[in-house]
Design an enzyme around this catalytic site. Structure first.
Site, short mmCIF file in Angstrom:
data_model
loop_
_atom_site.label_atom_id
_atom_site.label_comp_id
_atom_site.label_asym_id
_atom_site.label_seq_id
_atom_site.Cartn_x
_atom_site.Cartn_y
_atom_site.Cartn_z
N ARG B 12 0.85 -1.21 0.00
CA ARG B 12 0.00 0.00 0.00
C ARG B 12 0.88 1.24 0.00
O ARG B 12 0.56 2.26 -0.60
CB ARG B 12 -0.96 -0.01 1.19
CG ARG B 12 -0.27 -0.05 2.53
CD ARG B 12 -1.25 0.07 3.69
NE ARG B 12 -0.58 -0.27 4.94
CZ ARG B 12 -0.84 0.30 6.10
NH1 ARG B 12 -1.78 1.23 6.21
NH2 ARG B 12 -0.19 -0.07 7.20
N SER B 39 -4.85 5.34 5.51
CA SER B 39 -4.55 3.90 5.57
C SER B 39 -4.15 3.34 4.21
O SER B 39 -3.29 2.47 4.13
CB SER B 39 -5.78 3.13 6.08
OG SER B 39 -6.15 3.60 7.35
N GLU B 60 -18.46 3.95 -0.36
CA GLU B 60 -17.71 3.19 -1.35
C GLU B 60 -18.53 2.93 -2.62
O GLU B 60 -18.00 2.98 -3.73
CB GLU B 60 -17.23 1.87 -0.75
CG GLU B 60 -16.21 2.01 0.37
CD GLU B 60 -16.86 2.29 1.73
OE1 GLU B 60 -18.11 2.28 1.82
OE2 GLU B 60 -16.12 2.50 2.71
N PHE B 85 -14.11 -3.57 1.71
CA PHE B 85 -15.13 -2.53 1.55
C PHE B 85 -15.32 -2.17 0.08
O PHE B 85 -16.42 -1.87 -0.37
CB PHE B 85 -14.75 -1.26 2.33
CG PHE B 85 -14.48 -1.49 3.79
CD1 PHE B 85 -15.20 -2.46 4.49
CD2 PHE B 85 -13.52 -0.77 4.46
CE1 PHE B 85 -14.95 -2.68 5.84
CE2 PHE B 85 -13.26 -0.99 5.81
CZ PHE B 85 -13.97 -1.95 6.49
N HIS B 110 -5.16 -3.72 2.65
CA HIS B 110 -5.52 -4.41 3.90
C HIS B 110 -6.19 -5.75 3.61
O HIS B 110 -7.25 -6.06 4.15
CB HIS B 110 -6.43 -3.53 4.76
CG HIS B 110 -5.74 -2.33 5.31
ND1 HIS B 110 -5.30 -1.32 4.49
CD2 HIS B 110 -5.39 -2.00 6.57
CE1 HIS B 110 -4.70 -0.40 5.25
NE2 HIS B 110 -4.74 -0.79 6.50
N ASP B 118 -7.73 -5.94 13.75
CA ASP B 118 -9.05 -5.40 13.45
C ASP B 118 -10.10 -6.50 13.25
O ASP B 118 -11.29 -6.27 13.38
CB ASP B 118 -9.01 -4.52 12.20
CG ASP B 118 -8.63 -3.08 12.55
OD1 ASP B 118 -8.84 -2.69 13.72
OD2 ASP B 118 -8.14 -2.37 11.66
N GLN B 122 -12.74 -6.34 8.59
CA GLN B 122 -11.84 -5.50 7.79
C GLN B 122 -10.96 -6.30 6.84
O GLN B 122 -10.08 -5.74 6.20
CB GLN B 122 -10.93 -4.67 8.72
CG GLN B 122 -11.59 -4.18 9.98
CD GLN B 122 -12.61 -3.09 9.74
OE1 GLN B 122 -12.27 -2.04 9.23
NE2 GLN B 122 -13.86 -3.34 10.09
N ARG B 168 -1.45 -4.57 3.91
CA ARG B 168 -1.18 -3.65 5.02
C ARG B 168 0.23 -3.90 5.56
O ARG B 168 0.95 -2.98 5.90
CB ARG B 168 -2.18 -3.88 6.14
CG ARG B 168 -1.85 -3.11 7.42
CD ARG B 168 -2.86 -3.40 8.53
NE ARG B 168 -2.54 -2.65 9.73
CZ ARG B 168 -1.70 -3.07 10.68
NH1 ARG B 168 -1.10 -4.25 10.58
NH2 ARG B 168 -1.46 -2.32 11.74
#
Lengths: 276, 313
Positions: B12, B39, B60, B85, B110, B118, B122, B168
């Site tokens: 990322r 993030s 989203e 998401f 992620h 999390d 997630q 991530r």
């Protein structure tokens, strides 16, 4: 719009209604109710409001039309054929295999169709994206998005409702074809939308309520939207499902059923007899 | 066995850097975020090019379809969120982006249980499976920093939708300065004769460790980084099947529909052989990433043991 223009437009729309009935009859399926409720608005947009060129559907300076209530696309096809986007004969291929006239608007099949829709609730987001791109580039394109009333039950519509005022998209006009009916019944019973105009006002849209079959009112609202700066406009257009065919008007079962031979004959007789 | 250089970097982060590096080459490139720019690491671009950054808030679905509208007017939107998401808005993706062949770059970060504490909500664990069903959307999961930056540039230049799947967690750098990313081509890191380990994303590092352990046990491992999951490199898969005849896929994604599914489909159609899918068999859960990888068998020793046992069977 002067009286002579109005008379010409009325006659064009009468013919579009005839085209819609013929297309749906030939296809044997489709959505007459919402095509007939929206045709006055769509025809007014294409004939008197939008900057567009049927010979150059990808003209970068064009205004963009988004048929978010994708099931009403026969109305758009009728107008597009009438304006020369494609040969009128092709209307007869609606919903058939290998046709450019897909059952719901589909990008890449027919030049001039800008957004793939039919899964309800997406068109306003697409229109907001187009409007934002124009704003970012300092261009004058305007964007028009017609939604079904039941469609605004979708959550995504209210995401776009939040987003468009944030980006000050005064080049974006939404129109709700408020014909009060959806597949399972009246919108008031299935999932009530009222107070619909207050909702759009509360989301910071310039909101205009009109009779969606009054061509002067449609034209006037579009001019008002053009003169509105700093925020998008939502036109709540009260309409009648199946408008123009007596036995379809206000009858929810005509949402998604094609007329049979006898019904088609009667509908065409009414529409042809309505010549002024 | 596989040399690594420099510090480990999350892909990322590589994405965030690459956006800034290519911004001038692609003046129509815009970046959209749904309140996760810090993030997804688009925040660098946000600061460098605020006029080309579009913050839509926690929307989203709206972001996906707005991006299609922007693309219609010539923009190249990179839209970023957590993979779950973003790809969770599959209805918007299939119609607004896939079917319309919109020039939209979907960037899911992620991904997998590798995100750790999390927990499941997630973690993207089904995203590849969903995206693979769309006929025209390449799926790329770069393995390290250099590859990720090149994949971002490739996506910007490619006309049409792309899905980039990013981690991530930090990823060791195993590609040298001269590395050239080739979309659609398997990236074989070491040839071998006894078993082929085809790994992607977060599983690359433990797979490299497993390869060392297996070598110590006299097992000659072929080790390959599969950065492009769609289109699958069918020629390479068939070649491995013929040469080695034993294939293990390794991914931080459900064992259904992801790399394992893609390889199994390719094998079954072209050159069948024995295969083993290593991946996630359950929903995710909270925990330190290392503990989760341990629990799910994503460590060098656990992978080596599983492969060794399977080879005997």
């Amino acid at each position: 719009m002067v009286a002579s223009e109005m008379a010409v437009l009325k006659e064009q729309i009468r013919n579009y209604r005839i085209d819609i009935i013929k297309m749906l009859h030939r296809a044997g399926s489709g959505h007459p109710g919402g095509s007939l409720s929206a045709i006055d608005i769509i025809a007014t947009l294409y004939h008197h409001e939008m900057k567009h060129d049927p010979k150059r559907p990808e003209w970068p300076d064009r205004d963009v039309f988004v048929m978010s209530k994708g099931h009403g696309v026969p109305a758009q096809y009728a107008v597009m054929a009438g304006m020369g986007y494609f040969p009128k004969d092709e209307l007869a291929t609606l919903r058939q295999i290998n046709s450019r006239l897909q059952g719901h608007p589909s990008v890449g099949f027919l030049p001039g169709i800008e957004a793939s829709t039919g899964s309800l609730g997406m068109g306003l987001s697409f229109a907001a994206g187009v409007a934002l791109a124009a704003k970012m580039d300092g261009k004058a394109n305007r964007v028009y998005c017609i939604m079904g009333d039941g469609e605004t039950q979708e959550g995504q519509v209210w995401e776009a409702a939040l987003a468009a005022p944030k980006f000050k998209l005064d080049n974006l006009v939404g129109i709700v074809d408020y014909n009060k009916g959806q597949i399972d019944g009246p919108t008031s019973e299935v999932m009530d939308l009222e107070p619909i105009a207050d909702k759009w006002k509360a989301f910071n849209w310039h909101t205009i309520v009109i009779d969606g079959h009054d061509l002067d009112a449609i034209h006037g609202a579009l001019q008002e939207a053009r003169n509105t700066k700093g925020k998008p406009t939502m036109i709540v257009a009260h309409t009648v499902k199946g408008k123009g065919v007596s036995f379809m008007e206000g009858v929810i079962d005509w949402h998604g059923a094609a007329p049979n031979d006898a019904q088609t004959e009667q509908a065409l007789a009414e529409l042809e007899g309505a010549q002024s | 066995m596989i040399a690594t250089t420099g510090k480990a970097i999350a892909t990322r982060g590589s994405f965030g850097e690459a956006l800034c590096e290519i911004a001038n080459d692609f003046p129509n490139l815009v970046v959209m975020d749904a309140d996760l720019g810090k993030s997804t690491k688009t925040v660098k671009f946000m600061n460098a090019h605020p006029e080309r950054h579009i913050q839509v808030g926690i929307q989203e679905g709206n972001m996906v379809t707005m991006a299609a509208g922007l693309a219609t007017m010539g923009k190249i939107p990179f839209i970023a969120s957590f993979g779950c998401f973003l790809i969770g808005r599959f209805e918007q993706i299939r119609l607004s982006v896939g079917y319309a062949d919109a020039n939209v770059k979907l960037v899911g970060t992620h991904v997998g249980i590798g995100i750790g504490a999390d927990g499941y909500s997630q973690m993207a664990l089904e995203d590849i499976g969903m995206m693979r069903t769309l006929p025209n959307v390449p799926i790329i999961q770069p393995g390290d920093h250099r590859e990720a930056k090149q994949a971002v540039a490739w996506a910007a230049a490619h006309k049409g939708p792309v899905y980039l799947r990013l981690t991530r967690q930090d990823m060791p750098q195993f590609h040298g300065d001269d590395y050239q990313f080739q979309m659609g081509k398997a990236d074989c890191l070491k040839k071998g004769a006894d078993v082929a380990l085809l790994a992607t994303g977060g599983l690359l590092e433990p797979t490299m460790a497993a390869a060392v352990l297996l070598a110590e046990q006299g097992i000659d491992v072929e080790l390959t980084n599969i950065h492009t999951i769609k289109p699958m490199d069918d020629a390479y898969i068939a070649d491995v099947s013929r040469r080695i005849g034993r294939i293990v896929t390794l991914e931080d994604h459900s064992v259904c529909g992801g790399l394992g599914g893609a390889v199994a489909e390719s094998l079954a159609e072209h050159e069948p052989c024995r295969m083993l899918r290593i991946g996630v068999h359950t929903y995710g859960e909270s925990g330190e990433p290392e503990d989760l990888y341990e629990k799910h068998g994503f460590t060098g020793p656990a992978i080596a043991e599983k492969v060794r046992t399977w080879l005997k069977g």
